[in-house]
Scaffold this active site. Sequence first.
Site, PDB file in Angstrom:
ATOM      1  N   LEU A   1     -12.076   0.608  -3.177  1.00  0.00           N
ATOM      2  CA  LEU A   1     -12.125  -0.615  -4.000  1.00  0.00           C
ATOM      3  C   LEU A   1     -11.969  -0.297  -5.482  1.00  0.00           C
ATOM      4  CD1 LEU A   1     -15.008  -2.519  -2.174  1.00  0.00           C
ATOM      5  CD2 LEU A   1     -12.552  -2.683  -1.782  1.00  0.00           C
ATOM      6  N   SER A   2     -11.537   0.929  -5.770  1.00  0.00           N
ATOM      7  CA  SER A   2     -11.190   1.323  -7.132  1.00  0.00           C
ATOM      8  C   SER A   2     -12.363   1.425  -8.089  1.00  0.00           C
ATOM      9  CB  SER A   2     -10.204   0.326  -7.726  1.00  0.00           C
ATOM     10  OG  SER A   2      -8.945   0.842  -7.608  1.00  0.00           O
TER      11      SER A   2
ATOM     12  N   ALA B   1     -14.859   3.685  -1.542  1.00  0.00           N
ATOM     13  CA  ALA B   1     -14.612   2.702  -0.503  1.00  0.00           C
ATOM     14  C   ALA B   1     -13.176   2.192  -0.545  1.00  0.00           C
ATOM     15  CB  ALA B   1     -15.575   1.534  -0.675  1.00  0.00           C
TER      16      ALA B   1
ATOM     17  N   GLU C   1       0.831  -1.212   0.000  1.00  0.00           N
ATOM     18  CA  GLU C   1       0.000   0.000   0.000  1.00  0.00           C
ATOM     19  C   GLU C   1       0.859   1.254   0.000  1.00  0.00           C
ATOM     20  OE1 GLU C   1      -3.110   0.054  -1.123  1.00  0.00           O
ATOM     21  OE2 GLU C   1      -3.780  -1.170   0.571  1.00  0.00           O
ATOM     22  N   HIS C   2       0.442   2.216  -0.817  1.00  0.00           N
ATOM     23  CA  HIS C   2       1.137   3.494  -0.943  1.00  0.00           C
ATOM     24  C   HIS C   2       2.586   3.318  -1.407  1.00  0.00           C
ATOM     25  CE1 HIS C   2      -1.748   6.543   0.417  1.00  0.00           C
ATOM     26  NE2 HIS C   2      -2.272   5.575   1.155  1.00  0.00           N
TER      27      HIS C   2
ATOM     28  N   ASP D   1       2.952   1.975  -4.949  1.00  0.00           N
ATOM     29  CA  ASP D   1       2.951   1.886  -6.431  1.00  0.00           C
ATOM     30  C   ASP D   1       3.477   3.181  -7.028  1.00  0.00           C
ATOM     31  OD1 ASP D   1       0.642   3.372  -5.775  1.00  0.00           O
ATOM     32  OD2 ASP D   1      -0.602   2.448  -7.326  1.00  0.00           O
TER      33      ASP D   1
ATOM     34  N   ASP E   1      -4.209   0.395  -9.743  1.00  0.00           N
ATOM     35  CA  ASP E   1      -5.648   0.138  -9.865  1.00  0.00           C
ATOM     36  C   ASP E   1      -6.037  -0.223 -11.291  1.00  0.00           C
ATOM     37  OD1 ASP E   1      -5.432   0.975  -7.286  1.00  0.00           O
ATOM     38  OD2 ASP E   1      -6.430   2.898  -7.588  1.00  0.00           O
TER      39      ASP E   1
HETATM   40  C1  GLA Z   1      -5.112   4.708  -4.424  1.00  0.00           C
HETATM   41  C2  GLA Z   1      -4.305   4.963  -5.698  1.00  0.00           C
HETATM   42  C3  GLA Z   1      -3.340   3.798  -5.968  1.00  0.00           C
HETATM   43  C4  GLA Z   1      -2.493   3.498  -4.735  1.00  0.00           C
HETATM   44  C5  GLA Z   1      -3.366   3.361  -3.492  1.00  0.00           C
HETATM   45  C6  GLA Z   1      -2.553   3.201  -2.228  1.00  0.00           C
HETATM   46  O1  GLA Z   1      -5.973   3.616  -4.599  1.00  0.00           O
HETATM   47  O2  GLA Z   1      -5.170   5.087  -6.795  1.00  0.00           O
HETATM   48  O3  GLA Z   1      -2.545   4.101  -7.090  1.00  0.00           O
HETATM   49  O4  GLA Z   1      -1.508   4.485  -4.558  1.00  0.00           O
HETATM   50  O5  GLA Z   1      -4.232   4.471  -3.334  1.00  0.00           O
HETATM   51  O6  GLA Z   1      -1.820   2.044  -2.260  1.00  0.00           O
END
Ligand code: GLA
Length: 375
Positions: free
Chosen positions: A108-109, A106, A15-16, A18, A154
């Site tokens: 979840l993209s 949420a 997480e955080h 990419d 994502d």
């Molecule tokens: C969001 C961003 C991703 C990633 C996450 C954290 O979803 O769109 O690119 O940085 O936060 O991991």
Amino acid sequence: MAVSFAPGRVNLVGEHIDYHDLPVLPMALERGIELDFTPRSDGQVVLRNAEPDFGERRFPVESGLTPGPPGDWGNYAMAAAVTVAERYGGSVGLDGLLSSNLPPAAGLSSSSALVVAMARALLHVAGIEPDPLELAEALAEGERFVGTAGGGMDQAASLLGRAGHAVRIRFHPFAVEPVPFPENWTVVVAHSGVSAEKSGGAREAYNARRRESTAALAELARRMGEPGSAPRELLERHGPGRLLERCRDLEGPGGPWASHALTEAARVGDAVSALRERDLVTFGDLLNRSHASLRDVYRVSHPRLDRLVEAARDAGAAGARLTGAGFGGCMLAVCVSVDAGSVVERLREAQLAMDPPPDLEPFTVHPGSGARVAG
Ligand code: GLA
């Protein structure tokens, strides 16, 4: 009439990082965004939403578009249109109806799924079959149109997910590696009830973290005598131990910000090995450590997420952590499938103890396939 579907994703770990081009391990979901569409010959997009409150959006497919107000869903559709116009050319348009079975804001993209579904539909109208890796990179960059300086996870997860698998995504060079997700493990997701809209309220906090941690990692490279080296190169040459020691010398929040990136990247590699070995105890422990780092070191959690994470572990989950950008949104827990019912139940109890309780009840998710167009 044709249908373009793009799934959302949960990030299992990584997480955080990419946006530092460090590897991540998400999985695509079976839930996502569906766009039913018919081509138009005038180069215009006319979009309606199955939720009537969302209104209609209308814009041409061209590179000079200006985004609407921050947080507006139409911006994501425009981001896809701009990317298609700039990268692939062709004067195409469509009439579309969007529907979703993903909760919005949420973590979840849902927003990247919208970008992907829209881009795939426009390319289908133009008769272009894109290379998915190339498209994932183009859309990661294209989505910055909405004002969030996101990484590339994502869009890649949505485009290149594989049913029954998590996917390790590497950047520079961009590569996606499916890793089987054991059939007897289950992922449970619960919403904190705090909206974490990527292009809305959480945008500034997200962009600031990205900016400051990028500066910290660049400073670390300088102090290692290797200015300009990417975090991935530093890790390959020195391993996390030595780098973490040097992080202590960085001033301000830079040290913690950089050390989160380094330890999280190591957890992704270990989590892939644990998945391959079907070692749930180790996998869960890595998730728990990821959450601790996001809560205490990178400081992007929320007290409600922390409470849900505790509740899932109390109910027997092997590991639990926030998923996505944090600041609200969802957490996930991984458990043996036979325990999923009690984890869901305990999470619901924890939600009901909140004031006000989140509307969305906890649910289980399964690794689904990547985006597709039919018709
Ligand atoms: C969001 C961003 C991703 C990633 C996450 C954290 O979803 O769109 O690119 O940085 O936060 O991991």
